[in-house]
Write an enzyme that holds these catalytic residues in place. Structure first.
Site, short mmCIF file in Angstrom:
data_model
loop_
_atom_site.label_atom_id
_atom_site.label_comp_id
_atom_site.label_asym_id
_atom_site.label_seq_id
_atom_site.Cartn_x
_atom_site.Cartn_y
_atom_site.Cartn_z
N ASP A 286 55.68 -17.83 8.93
CA ASP A 286 55.81 -17.70 10.38
C ASP A 286 55.00 -16.46 10.78
O ASP A 286 54.67 -15.61 9.93
CB ASP A 286 57.29 -17.55 10.73
CG ASP A 286 57.51 -17.18 12.18
OD1 ASP A 286 56.92 -17.83 13.06
OD2 ASP A 286 58.26 -16.22 12.43
N ASP A 288 55.26 -14.30 14.36
CA ASP A 288 56.01 -13.25 15.05
C ASP A 288 57.32 -12.94 14.35
O ASP A 288 58.10 -13.84 14.01
CB ASP A 288 56.28 -13.66 16.50
CG ASP A 288 55.04 -13.51 17.37
OD1 ASP A 288 54.07 -12.89 16.92
OD2 ASP A 288 55.04 -14.03 18.51
#
Length: 531
Positions: A286, A288
């Site tokens: 991922d 953020d």
């Protein structure tokens, strides 16, 4: 099955050598009025092995000649005159001789290798024989009787309405058939040409994930072994019987013993071969709050670690953000390295609806699947109107609240440039996002609406989430999901990383980029040199 298909009958009978614990029969056993003897020859070896079954229309009516090109106009229609097949005789064989459970608009609890398995299913949805309203009281009775170790949903035809209800009723995994995998496919293309139902064409065969109301479960659609006797051809779509291994998640102590790598925190893991992953061939992240603070550039420490990792394995980044974020937050911050290292970077903005590769010339587009203008306009209107109705439309945001990312519409409650502390304080429990997501989903049921980052809600085509992106990675790279590792900060059931967990990919939970850095510093020395 037709009477003369003896090679197929021998092949199916030979699957007994695999010693399955449970057999899921998704219907269309009979392909000829006299096909039952062939079915007996194929399946008798499995007597005494727990099994469940549902009907396809070919278990009730004999097949008839059809114009194959009509499948391009939509799901096939019933013939006015159809020859009945002895369905009762088939059911007696499956139920009484083999001991399998009939799940046609029914539910059953069975013992499988010492585990309680709750299973439920429907009759052929393609013919509208499915009675979805009958299932909730049956599931309630199962729950009242005790807690199951595993819950399965079984349907012949994987229509969206059926998959959605199965997900809502708590299926841990869903099994289907019907599509023949498309039967005739363009080699190496990710989509089937037709599916003869409304399932997305890239989910017409194999293992994928189905998401509804924020809950994601594994979905396996078998391409099956046959075809109509009136269209005896397959191309680019080999016949198959699916062998799936369901693996329980290790507990936290086991995770610690394996250096922090852990699978699915209580969720179901499905692998194609039953082997546990040793060293991953691909590590996906991922963006953020995993590689960097929200909308911020990566720290040089992360940049160095990503390059060091790419010297050993393929590296992918998958996020709901757009390509510009990937470029500004990661690509432009990576340290210098050999071009062969950058060749191992895979960028998947908007949850994999776009796919890019790094190379010596910059960023190469592999594919980009955009929403239509109509889908965009309906999504933008629905999310703004529902946000205003719920009192979630900010009067003075930090930048635009709505963003058209091509393949995704994103609502950012405080604006695209909101400071991190304001974003973290806006909805710490997730209640606001979930309320908005549910309201918008009711307005545009043909699209997928899910919680994104700390203040965002994302809208895409149905079935688009990070599990979709991971499945696309597997298709594009040839690396199986069992050989991948995913690192994310939102692996909880309400998090946007959870679909990867539910898909059965090995996962590592982190709570910020610093956690990711520590994990990579432990992982990288254990990996072999690049293959």
């Amino acid at each position: 099955m037709a009477p003369w298909q003896r090679a197929k009958q021998r092949w199916v009978a030979g699957l007994d050598d695999l010693r399955p614990d449970l057999i899921v029969n998704t219907g269309d056993n009979l392909g000829h009025p006299e096909g039952l003897d062939g079915v007996r020859a194929a399946l008798s070896a499995f007597g005494g092995i727990p099994g469940v079954f549902v009907h396809g229309s070919n278990d009730v009516h004999a097949p008839a000649p059809r114009n194959p090109f009509r499948y391009f106009t939509g799901p096939s229609k019933r013939h006015v005159r159809e020859e009945r097949i002895d369905t009762d005789a088939l059911d007696r064989f499956l139920r009484d001789d083999l001991g399998w459970q009939d799940l046609n608009n029914a539910a059953s609890s069975i013992d499988v290798a010492g585990l309680r398995v709750d299973a439920f299913g429907v009759d052929d949805a393609h013919r509208h024989w499915d009675d979805l309203a009958a299932l909730p009281p049956l599931r309630e009775a199962q729950r009242t009787a005790g807690v199951a170790d595993l819950t399965l949903g079984v349907t012949h035809a994987p229509y969206r309405r059926v998959l959605d209800v199965f997900d809502d009723l708590g299926a841990d995994a869903i099994f289907a058939g019907h599509t023949h995998g498309g039967q005739v496919r363009i080699p190496f293309a990710k989509n089937a040409l037709v599916a003869n139902c409304d399932i997305p064409l890239d989910q017409a065969r194999g293992l994928s994930a189905w998401t509804h109301h924020g809950r994601t479960v594994p979905l396996n659609v078998s391409a099956g072994l046959g075809q109509s006797i009136y269209a005896p051809v397959r191309f680019g779509c080999r016949p198959e019987a699916s062998l799936l291994t369901l693996v329980p998640a290790p507990d936290s102590s086991q995770a610690a013993a394996t250096g922090g790598l852990r699978r699915n925190d209580g969720a179901l893991v499905i692998s194609r071969n039953g082997d546990h992953m040793s060293a991953p061939r691909l590590v996906a992240f991922d963006l953020d709050d995993t590689l960097a603070p929200s909308k911020s550039a990566i720290d040089p420490r992360i940049g160095d670690l990503l390059v060091a990792l790419a010297q050993r394995v393929e590296v992918a980044i998958i996020s709901g953000g757009q390509l510009g974020q990937f470029r500004a937050q990661v690509v432009e911050k990576l340290p210098d390295a050999a071009s062969t290292v950058f060749d191992r970077f895979h960028l998947m903005p908007t949850c994999g609806t776009q796919y890019y590769r790094l190379n010596a010339d910059g960023i190469e587009t592999i594919y980009a699947h955009a929403l239509s203008d109509d889908e965009k306009s309906r999504a933008l209107a629905a999310v703004q109107e529902e946000a205003e109705r719920l009192g979630l439309w900010e009067a003075e945001p930090w930048g635009p609240i709505l963003e058209d990312r091509g393949s995704q519409i994103t609502f950012s409650a405080l604006g695209q440039q909101a400071p991190l502390d304001a974003k973290m304080a806006w909805d710490p429990t997730g209640e606001k996002k979930n309320a908005l997501r549910e309201a918008v989903a009711a307005r545009i049921p043909d699209l997928e609406v899910r919680s994104g980052g700390s203040t965002s809600v994302d809208i895409t085509h149905r079935g688009i989430d990070k599990a979709y992106g991971m499945a696309q990675l597997a298709t594009q790279t040839g690396i199986s999901l069992d050989e991948m590792l995913f690192v994310g900060d939102r692996l909880d059931p309400d998090g946007n990383d959870y679909p990867v967990l539910a898909l059965g990919v090995a996962c590592q939970a982190v709570e910020g980029w610093e956690d990711t850095a520590v994990f990579l510093e432990q992982l990288i020395p254990t990996l072999p040199d690049a293959r």
